[in-house]
Design an enzyme around this catalytic site. Structure first.
Site, short mmCIF file in Angstrom:
data_model
loop_
_atom_site.label_atom_id
_atom_site.label_comp_id
_atom_site.label_asym_id
_atom_site.label_seq_id
_atom_site.Cartn_x
_atom_site.Cartn_y
_atom_site.Cartn_z
N LYS A 213 122.21 59.52 64.56
CA LYS A 213 122.97 58.35 64.12
C LYS A 213 122.06 57.11 63.75
O LYS A 213 122.08 56.21 63.12
CB LYS A 213 124.10 57.70 65.15
CG LYS A 213 125.11 58.75 65.57
CD LYS A 213 125.81 59.44 64.27
CE LYS A 213 126.59 60.63 64.81
NZ LYS A 213 126.90 61.46 63.50
N LYS B 239 125.67 53.00 72.30
CA LYS B 239 125.92 54.30 71.72
C LYS B 239 124.65 55.47 71.70
O LYS B 239 123.44 55.28 71.74
CB LYS B 239 126.32 54.19 70.36
CG LYS B 239 127.53 53.04 70.10
CD LYS B 239 127.78 53.30 68.46
CE LYS B 239 129.04 52.53 68.31
NZ LYS B 239 129.49 52.43 66.84
N ILE C 82 132.46 45.15 67.04
CA ILE C 82 133.53 44.95 65.89
C ILE C 82 134.97 44.82 67.00
O ILE C 82 135.25 46.22 67.24
CB ILE C 82 133.44 45.48 64.83
CG1 ILE C 82 132.02 45.50 64.54
CG2 ILE C 82 134.49 45.06 63.98
CD1 ILE C 82 131.37 44.31 64.02
N GLU D 59 131.92 57.12 56.86
CA GLU D 59 132.95 56.37 57.83
C GLU D 59 132.33 54.68 57.80
O GLU D 59 131.24 54.63 58.19
CB GLU D 59 132.67 57.06 59.21
CG GLU D 59 133.68 58.16 59.32
CD GLU D 59 133.79 58.43 60.77
OE1 GLU D 59 134.26 59.71 61.12
OE2 GLU D 59 133.30 57.66 61.75
N ASN E 241 130.08 62.31 58.16
CA ASN E 241 130.83 63.53 58.31
C ASN E 241 130.45 64.15 57.38
O ASN E 241 130.73 64.19 55.97
CB ASN E 241 132.25 63.61 58.82
CG ASN E 241 132.54 62.45 59.69
OD1 ASN E 241 131.92 62.38 60.82
ND2 ASN E 241 133.80 61.81 59.74
N ARG F 180 130.97 67.55 56.23
CA ARG F 180 132.17 68.60 56.39
C ARG F 180 133.20 68.18 55.74
O ARG F 180 133.57 67.02 55.18
CB ARG F 180 132.56 68.78 57.71
CG ARG F 180 133.10 67.67 58.46
CD ARG F 180 134.00 68.07 59.64
NE ARG F 180 134.85 66.84 60.04
CZ ARG F 180 134.25 65.91 60.92
NH1 ARG F 180 133.23 66.03 61.70
NH2 ARG F 180 135.22 65.01 61.28
N VAL G 179 140.02 66.94 58.11
CA VAL G 179 141.32 67.45 58.32
C VAL G 179 142.25 66.64 57.33
O VAL G 179 143.14 67.18 56.79
CB VAL G 179 141.65 66.85 59.86
CG1 VAL G 179 143.10 67.35 60.05
CG2 VAL G 179 140.92 67.45 60.80
N ARG H 100 149.73 64.31 61.53
CA ARG H 100 149.13 65.58 62.30
C ARG H 100 150.34 65.79 63.24
O ARG H 100 150.45 65.10 64.29
CB ARG H 100 147.74 65.10 62.94
CG ARG H 100 146.89 64.93 62.13
CD ARG H 100 145.34 64.96 62.94
NE ARG H 100 144.23 64.26 61.92
CZ ARG H 100 143.08 64.35 62.23
NH1 ARG H 100 142.66 64.78 63.40
NH2 ARG H 100 142.22 63.86 61.22
#
Ligand code: MV4
Length: 501
Positions: free
Chosen positions: A119, A161, A206, A278, A293, A295, A298, A341
């Site tokens: 990150k 983080k 935030i 994102e 991401n 990939r 979903v 979902r």
């Protein structure tokens, strides 16, 4: 046209394996499923042309076992591997192992996966190409003194983080200087054991942001386009429940600016294939890069509905070296799509997994209703894997009509034998805040009925039980009568009289 590959192995299970098989079949590609001992009767195994057993149910021994999967591809003569999401989808080492075995990994180049997996490296990429991000550090934090200095500079509250984190793991909120040292130690130790890397960094906090992400697609010939955004603010403990496109908060100008930012990031890391950038979005509509991401996600079907393009088909074409064949101005956004979902979880028991045999199943249908399911009546949901059973996706010309359609489709969906998230989804889409588009990542915490994070409800139940024991000990009689305190009330079904906000 001839298919880009003759045979593809799908290194996944459940609804996403079924989804990939569907795209392959339409393209004339022979499909190879892989399966664990717990998945002998899984839908993806029934639907694939060939199926290769991998071994015992624990993921490390089957769907995460790189050698077994590559061996299965070689044994069956597959030319490419689609990883789906999760498992090996964002594993750069696996992508390299595929290449070394002469197999095409249907996903991004390993270097792009690595750049975005770190990150801090991702923040430095964003800085280089002028993509806005949350104020904070872009180099590892050396020590507590530096953390204190940076935190004072950006202002409390701050978030600590993990550099190799993401998805909420290893994150710590720090309200004031007094909490900093403890949070640093906790974050470092959590990051060290979870990711094998204790590197941490600091960002400004935030409050109650929206989570909005941009779908990008890049071919191997230098074309990078975006497919608009998805609003994913309805989450519970970093698990998304409802997603939609477009976001009710994003206007045409913001869509262009976010889309261009996402494309700049993708181009800068040499991205190829499908990816998602994102962003956190604050109340003033400022957007901040969070992570990428690397990939298929979903929630990709909502993007497919509004753009009219099959993202899995595009992934396969791109992996085969084909050109996208269209430019940004060719991508039009039409109408509104929502996804729910459906997980095998018990909403009345803190969303605990609810595996077991599906005794009854009736899925909805009708116009512009899509059921991407990995299960069937009589199938037993195994306890070893993700609880996602199916995704219900609807499209309509506008958001209001899409909500009405989703409400109707959810009402048609019947599952018995296992508990599901269906009742919660129904409550979400019927909620006035949802109708008004008042969404943020705190939505579920505010949803009445104790379906928030679950932790407050759990604490309340424990407190109520303790109180009942105490009362029973002090004076004989029925424990915790109606007049009991707010803890006991909160501990009863439908009795969440106590909320933090
Ligand atoms: C944040 C944040 C507020 N401020 N970072 C959670 C998942 C991880 N990918 C990043 N997350 C957050 N990062 C700063 N500086 C709030 C969250 C967050 C969140 C983000 C997206 C969707 C849901 C969320 C739920 C709680 C917290």
């Amino acid at each position: 046209m001839a298919p880009p590959f003759a045979k593809v192995l799908i290194a996944n299970r459940g609804e996403i394996a079924v989804r990939v098989i569907r795209a392959c079949r339409e393209m004339g590609i022979v499909t190879v499923a892989v399966f664990s001992e717990a998945d002998r009767e899984a839908l993806h195994v029934l639907q694939a042309d060939l199926a290769v057993p991998l071994g015992p149910p624990p993921a490390a021994l089957c769907y995460l076992d790189q050698d077994k999967i590559i061996a299965a591809a070689r044994a069956t003569g597959a030319q490419a591997i689609h990883p789906g999401y999760g498992f090996l989808a964002e594993n750069a080492t696996f992508a390299e192992a595929c290449a070394a075995a002469g197999l095409v990994f249907i996903g991004p180049p390993p270097a792009a996966v690595r750049a975005m997996g770190d990150k801090l490296a991702a923040r430095r990429v964003a800085a280089r190409v002028g993509v806005p991000m949350v104020p904070g550090t872009s180099e590892p934090l050396a020590d507590g003194a530096e953390a204190a200095r940076v935190a004072a500079e950006i202002g409390y509250p701050v978030m600590i983080k993990a550099a190799m984190g993401g998805g909420g793991k290893g994150m710590r909120l720090v309200h004031a200087y007094g909490e900093l040292e403890g949070a640093l130690r906790a974050a470092r130790s959590e990051a060290g054991s979870a990711f094998g890397d204790a590197t941490i960094y600091i960002e400004r906090y935030i409050a109650d942001p929206r989570h909005i992400e941009v779908q990008v697609l890049a071919d191997a010939h230098g074309t990078v386009v975006h497919f608009g955004e998805r609003e994913c603010s309805i989450q519970r403990r970093h698990q998304k429940l409802v997603e939609e496109s477009p976001s009710p908060f994003v206007d045409a100008d913001m869509r262009i600016r976010m889309g261009e930012a996402a494309c700049r990031l993708a181009a800068e890391v040499g991205y190829v294939n499908a990816g998602t950038v994102e962003f956190l979005v604050d109340r003033e509509r400022n957007f901040y890069f969070l992570e990428m991401n690397t990939r298929l996600q979903v929630e990709h079907p909502v993007t497919e509905f509004v753009t009219g393009r099959d993202l899995v088909r595009e992934q396969i074409r791109i992996a085969a070296g084909e050109k996208l064949g269209y430019a940004q101005e060719d991508i039009a956004f039409n109408g509104h799509a929502i996804e729910c979902r459906i997980n095998a979880e018990d909403p009345d028991a803190n969303f605990m997994p609810s595996p077991g045999k599906i005794l009854g199943l009736r899925a909805p249908g009708g116009p512009w209703v899509r059921d991407d399911s990995g299960v069937y009546e009589g199938y037993t949901v195994p306890r070893y894997y993700d609880t996602l059973m199916a995704k219900l996706i609807v499209w309509a010309p506008d958001r209001e009509a899409a909500i009405a359609r989703m409400d109707r489709a959810l009402a048609e969906y019947h599952v018995s034998g296992v508990r599901t998230t269906l009742p919660v989804l129904r409550r979400i889409v019927r909620h006035p805040d949802f109708a008004a588009g008042r969404l943020d990542t705190g939505f579920m915490e505010r949803l009445p009925g104790g379906h928030g994070s679950g932790s407050r409800r759990t604490v309340a139940i424990i407190a109520a039980v303790l109180e009942a024991y105490e009362r029973a000990g002090r004076q004989p009689g029925p424990p915790a009568p109606q007049g009991a305190g707010p803890w006991a009330r909160a501990g009863r079904p439908g009795g969440s009289s106590w909320r933090a906000r």
